[in-house]
Design a protein around this motif. Sequence first.
Motif, short mmCIF file in Angstrom:
data_model
loop_
_atom_site.label_atom_id
_atom_site.label_comp_id
_atom_site.label_asym_id
_atom_site.label_seq_id
_atom_site.Cartn_x
_atom_site.Cartn_y
_atom_site.Cartn_z
N LYS A 1 59.66 -157.81 67.69
CA LYS A 1 59.70 -157.62 66.25
C LYS A 1 60.20 -156.23 65.91
CE LYS A 1 57.11 -158.56 62.05
NZ LYS A 1 55.84 -158.98 61.46
N VAL B 1 57.17 -153.64 62.65
CA VAL B 1 55.79 -154.00 62.96
C VAL B 1 54.87 -153.44 61.89
CG1 VAL B 1 53.95 -153.87 64.67
CG2 VAL B 1 56.34 -153.96 65.41
N GLU C 1 49.30 -155.71 62.30
CA GLU C 1 49.69 -156.32 63.57
C GLU C 1 49.33 -155.42 64.75
OE1 GLU C 1 53.56 -158.98 62.90
OE2 GLU C 1 53.82 -156.93 62.16
N ILE D 1 55.02 -156.83 71.40
CA ILE D 1 55.34 -156.90 69.98
C ILE D 1 56.53 -156.02 69.64
CG2 ILE D 1 53.83 -155.06 69.08
CD1 ILE D 1 53.04 -157.07 66.85
N LEU D 2 56.70 -154.90 70.32
CA LEU D 2 57.85 -154.04 70.08
C LEU D 2 59.15 -154.70 70.53
CD1 LEU D 2 56.47 -150.51 71.07
CD2 LEU D 2 56.84 -151.43 68.78
#
Length: 327
Positions: free
Chosen positions: A208, A211, A215, A204-205
């Motif tokens: 996006k 964050v 999430e 996710i890092l």
Amino acid sequence: MTRALAMISGGLDSILAAKLMKDQGIEVIGICFKSYFFNEDSARRMVDQIGVRLEVVDFSKEHFEMVKNPKNGYGKNMNPCIDCHAMMMRYSGELLEKFQADFIITGEVLNQRPMSQNRTALDKVKKESGIGNKILRPLCAKNLQPTEMEQQGLVDREKLLDISGRSRKVQMELAEKWGIKEYPSPAGGCKLTEPNYSKRLKDILQNKKDVEEREIQLLRFGRHFRVSENAKIISTRTADEAEHIKKLLGKDDTIFLARDFKGSMVIGVGELSQEDIEFAAKVTARYSKGKDSEKVVVKYGKYGKPSNNIIEVETITDKELDKYIVN
């Protein structure tokens, strides 16, 4: 009366360090840190066993910013232990005046963890915390240079310990001696030490920039599939997971359920293309009781609204799953 702030992680070592100081007649106040990746639940259970007051410090946002780019890098997974310990100690140092305390206690043991608790790492944490002269490590103090607290007579060095290495035999013997019966396994409380969770966080890092907290919380549950830079699919493993995830969902999330079979609840997070919807439906089929059927009807819609959309799909193959799965 001498007063110390004990950094309580929720594990055995930190509570033993606090108990060791309490038995020297020092007033001990426990300090526990709360973030997106660990909480105070275990710490509360631990302090109750030795009769120590606990103060909880929520440093989630600053801690997360550090996790994104730690100065001293990560451990085996996404755990930036050196930077994390230094940050905790810095916060604790700022609380010394508030609680009119004389110094800080930690449960660190020399060489217990090869990367974050070797002599170089302990010295680095001491230096980067900015309060190195106020840190006492009671469990391994005799393996280290005397602190000013020992030199000034606030602490009796002869009653401190010289534990070193990865064996927990001494700690377990002390726990039995002091009636500490309930304690977690080492490193059991931090999600950043878990391989699968770390893979999801890294994903996710990478995909996006901004964050959201929810999430991060979603990373705790289910199977995660990255379908595009802007979207991913989550499949719940159990009914309990589904209940936890429902508390984190919003009106822009999409829910997928097999119409005619029991099975996993699948969630689409982000901007789903038609291809993403088909993929999510196939995942829904795969983790339903109808996975061996030629076709499975899947209903879907935005969370909180009727699932009026219908799609009929084949079950996804293991090869397709492996292409997108994050954990």
